[in-house]
Design a protein around this motif. Structure first.
Motif, mmCIF file in Angstrom:
data_model
loop_
_atom_site.group_PDB
_atom_site.id
_atom_site.type_symbol
_atom_site.label_atom_id
_atom_site.label_comp_id
_atom_site.label_asym_id
_atom_site.label_seq_id
_atom_site.Cartn_x
_atom_site.Cartn_y
_atom_site.Cartn_z
ATOM 1 N N GLU A 63 0.849 -1.190 0.000
ATOM 2 C CA GLU A 63 0.000 0.000 0.000
ATOM 3 C C GLU A 63 0.882 1.235 0.000
ATOM 4 O OE1 GLU A 63 -2.819 0.184 3.121
ATOM 5 O OE2 GLU A 63 -3.929 -1.587 2.465
ATOM 6 N N TRP A 64 0.491 2.225 -0.786
ATOM 7 C CA TRP A 64 1.265 3.463 -0.770
ATOM 8 C C TRP A 64 0.359 4.650 -1.053
ATOM 9 C CZ3 TRP A 64 3.970 5.731 -5.453
ATOM 10 C CH2 TRP A 64 3.361 5.338 -6.639
ATOM 11 N N ALA A 65 0.762 5.794 -0.524
ATOM 12 C CA ALA A 65 0.001 7.034 -0.714
ATOM 13 C C ALA A 65 0.597 7.784 -1.901
ATOM 14 C CB ALA A 65 0.074 7.898 0.534
ATOM 15 N N VAL A 66 -0.274 8.359 -2.706
ATOM 16 C CA VAL A 66 0.173 9.119 -3.871
ATOM 17 C C VAL A 66 -0.413 10.528 -3.811
ATOM 18 C CG1 VAL A 66 0.611 7.236 -5.478
ATOM 19 C CG2 VAL A 66 -1.699 8.043 -5.180
ATOM 20 N N LYS A 67 0.415 11.484 -4.213
ATOM 21 C CA LYS A 67 -0.037 12.879 -4.330
ATOM 22 C C LYS A 67 0.371 13.331 -5.723
ATOM 23 C CE LYS A 67 0.510 17.498 -2.311
ATOM 24 N NZ LYS A 67 1.206 18.306 -1.290
ATOM 25 N N ASP A 68 -0.610 13.787 -6.491
ATOM 26 C CA ASP A 68 -0.326 14.145 -7.885
ATOM 27 C C ASP A 68 -1.327 15.201 -8.340
ATOM 28 O OD1 ASP A 68 0.910 14.133 -10.326
ATOM 29 O OD2 ASP A 68 0.629 11.999 -10.697
ATOM 30 N N SER A 69 -1.010 15.842 -9.474
ATOM 31 C CA SER A 69 -1.909 16.876 -9.997
ATOM 32 C C SER A 69 -1.997 16.768 -11.510
ATOM 33 C CB SER A 69 -1.416 18.275 -9.617
ATOM 34 O OG SER A 69 -0.216 18.581 -10.300
ATOM 35 N N ILE A 70 -3.115 17.264 -12.036
ATOM 36 C CA ILE A 70 -3.320 17.349 -13.477
ATOM 37 C C ILE A 70 -4.207 18.559 -13.737
ATOM 38 C CG2 ILE A 70 -5.277 15.720 -13.388
ATOM 39 C CD1 ILE A 70 -4.416 14.779 -16.207
ATOM 40 N N HIS A 71 -3.773 19.434 -14.636
ATOM 41 C CA HIS A 71 -4.495 20.669 -14.973
ATOM 42 C C HIS A 71 -4.807 21.505 -13.731
ATOM 43 C CE1 HIS A 71 -5.949 17.896 -18.391
ATOM 44 N NE2 HIS A 71 -4.893 18.590 -18.815
ATOM 45 N N GLY A 72 -3.883 21.507 -12.783
ATOM 46 C CA GLY A 72 -4.063 22.307 -11.573
ATOM 47 C C GLY A 72 -4.947 21.670 -10.524
ATOM 48 N N LYS A 73 -5.454 20.476 -10.796
ATOM 49 C CA LYS A 73 -6.303 19.766 -9.832
ATOM 50 C C LYS A 73 -5.438 18.747 -9.105
ATOM 51 C CE LYS A 73 -10.044 20.001 -13.211
ATOM 52 N NZ LYS A 73 -10.938 19.205 -14.064
ATOM 53 N N PHE B 288 -14.644 28.483 -6.854
ATOM 54 C CA PHE B 288 -15.486 27.522 -7.573
ATOM 55 C C PHE B 288 -14.586 26.374 -8.048
ATOM 56 C CE2 PHE B 288 -17.557 31.676 -8.244
ATOM 57 C CZ PHE B 288 -18.761 31.410 -7.625
ATOM 58 N N PRO B 289 -14.266 25.450 -7.167
ATOM 59 C CA PRO B 289 -13.316 24.384 -7.515
ATOM 60 C C PRO B 289 -13.878 23.415 -8.565
ATOM 61 C CG PRO B 289 -14.277 23.970 -5.359
ATOM 62 C CD PRO B 289 -14.765 25.315 -5.801
ATOM 63 N N ARG B 290 -12.995 23.001 -9.436
ATOM 64 C CA ARG B 290 -13.342 21.990 -10.432
ATOM 65 C C ARG B 290 -13.048 20.605 -9.852
ATOM 66 N NH1 ARG B 290 -9.043 23.421 -14.605
ATOM 67 N NH2 ARG B 290 -7.955 23.722 -12.620
ATOM 68 N N THR B 291 -13.805 19.621 -10.273
ATOM 69 C CA THR B 291 -13.554 18.247 -9.826
ATOM 70 C C THR B 291 -12.816 17.471 -10.928
ATOM 71 O OG1 THR B 291 -15.715 17.552 -10.644
ATOM 72 C CG2 THR B 291 -15.565 18.171 -8.314
ATOM 73 N N LEU B 292 -12.120 16.450 -10.512
ATOM 74 C CA LEU B 292 -11.411 15.604 -11.475
ATOM 75 C C LEU B 292 -12.409 14.858 -12.353
ATOM 76 C CD1 LEU B 292 -8.572 13.856 -9.438
ATOM 77 C CD2 LEU B 292 -8.256 15.310 -11.421
ATOM 78 N N THR B 293 -12.152 14.855 -13.650
ATOM 79 C CA THR B 293 -12.988 14.059 -14.547
ATOM 80 C C THR B 293 -12.474 12.616 -14.527
ATOM 81 O OG1 THR B 293 -11.577 14.459 -16.476
ATOM 82 C CG2 THR B 293 -13.329 16.068 -16.038
ATOM 83 N N ALA B 294 -13.273 11.700 -15.049
ATOM 84 C CA ALA B 294 -12.877 10.288 -15.105
ATOM 85 C C ALA B 294 -11.640 10.114 -15.984
ATOM 86 C CB ALA B 294 -14.028 9.442 -15.636
ATOM 87 N N ALA B 295 -11.577 10.881 -17.083
ATOM 88 C CA ALA B 295 -10.418 10.794 -17.990
ATOM 89 C C ALA B 295 -9.149 11.271 -17.293
ATOM 90 C CB ALA B 295 -10.676 11.618 -19.248
ATOM 91 N N GLU B 296 -9.262 12.369 -16.518
ATOM 92 C CA GLU B 296 -8.094 12.881 -15.793
ATOM 93 C C GLU B 296 -7.619 11.886 -14.735
ATOM 94 O OE1 GLU B 296 -8.811 17.731 -16.025
ATOM 95 O OE2 GLU B 296 -9.854 16.566 -14.488
ATOM 96 N N GLU B 297 -8.568 11.274 -14.053
ATOM 97 C CA GLU B 297 -8.207 10.297 -13.021
ATOM 98 C C GLU B 297 -7.534 9.070 -13.645
ATOM 99 O OE1 GLU B 297 -10.174 8.618 -8.894
ATOM 100 O OE2 GLU B 297 -11.381 9.778 -10.301
ATOM 101 N N ASN B 298 -8.021 8.644 -14.809
ATOM 102 C CA ASN B 298 -7.396 7.513 -15.508
ATOM 103 C C ASN B 298 -5.981 7.861 -15.959
ATOM 104 O OD1 ASN B 298 -9.572 5.799 -15.198
ATOM 105 N ND2 ASN B 298 -10.520 6.407 -17.128
ATOM 106 N N THR B 299 -5.774 9.116 -16.398
ATOM 107 C CA THR B 299 -4.432 9.558 -16.779
ATOM 108 C C THR B 299 -3.489 9.488 -15.588
ATOM 109 O OG1 THR B 299 -5.341 11.033 -18.471
ATOM 110 C CG2 THR B 299 -3.091 11.481 -17.739
ATOM 111 N N LEU B 300 -3.975 9.935 -14.423
ATOM 112 C CA LEU B 300 -3.159 9.881 -13.210
ATOM 113 C C LEU B 300 -2.821 8.436 -12.839
ATOM 114 C CD1 LEU B 300 -4.814 12.619 -10.959
ATOM 115 C CD2 LEU B 300 -2.620 12.744 -12.123
#
Length: 199
Positions: A57-67, A128-140
């Protein structure tokens, strides 16, 4: 006249019943099938040696398009060797076996809590925060898979798996006979695979 019609109809009906009964009870001829000699066109068999199972198990911290996202992920993996790819050479009565490149399989854990998002925020839009899309989460997740693979090599799991493979194969190949028909030594060589960016 009506009596004759009834007799004729009765005879026709009896004739039909007799024909049906004869057809049902008559032995049927067994069909003849023409068969040819069976031929094997292709045999393909993969022989694999699995020398390490990974559960971490490991923790990950990452970003995509500022999210940004912080998540906990369970890693399941295996390190295998394709024994069909063993390279074997004979030098006199000595047999030299070269360990093939490893195959690192990273599997997706199917348990309900294998992947859990701990926190997520938008670094660009705090109001007005944006949420991660499914495509962005799959990229991560794809990006994390590359990091997991690098981590497996960095932690020495592959190095240990290659050592275990040699320990497992040594008694097997020591039972082999040399090319001259005499018992000869068997040497298993662990050569670092060329072109692997993780070494």
């Amino acid at each position: 006249m009506k009596k004759w019609i009834k007799i004729i109809l009765l005879l026709v009906l009896v004739a039909i019943v007799v024909i049906v009964v004869v057809k049902i009870t008559a032995p049927t001829e067994t069909p003849k099938y023409k068969t040819e000699e069976a031929r094997i066109k292709n045999i393909s068999q993969m022989v694999e040696l699995c020398t390490a199972d990974i559960h971490e198990e490991w923790a990950v911290k990452d970003s995509i398009h500022g999210k940004w996202i912080v998540a906990r992920q369970t890693i399941e993996g295996r390190i295998r060797f394709d024994l069909d790819s063993l390279h074997i050479e004979h030098m006199g009565d000595t047999t030299i076996v070269y360990l093939p490149p490893e195959r690192v399989d990273i599997l997706e854990d199917a348990s309900p809590r294998a992947y859990e998002v701990l926190d997520a925020w938008d670094g660009r839009n705090l109001v007005f925060p944006r949420t991660l899309t499914a495509a962005e989460e799959n990229t991560l997740k794809t990006r994390w898979q590359h990091r997991v693979r690098a981590r497996i090599y960095h932690r020495g799991y592959v190095k240990d798996a290659r050592a275990n493979a040699i320990k497992s194969l040594t008694p097997l190949f020591n039972a082999m006979r040399g090319p001259e028909g005499t018992d000869g030594p068997v040497i298993i060589i662990d050569k670092t695979p060329l072109g692997n960016p993780y070494y």
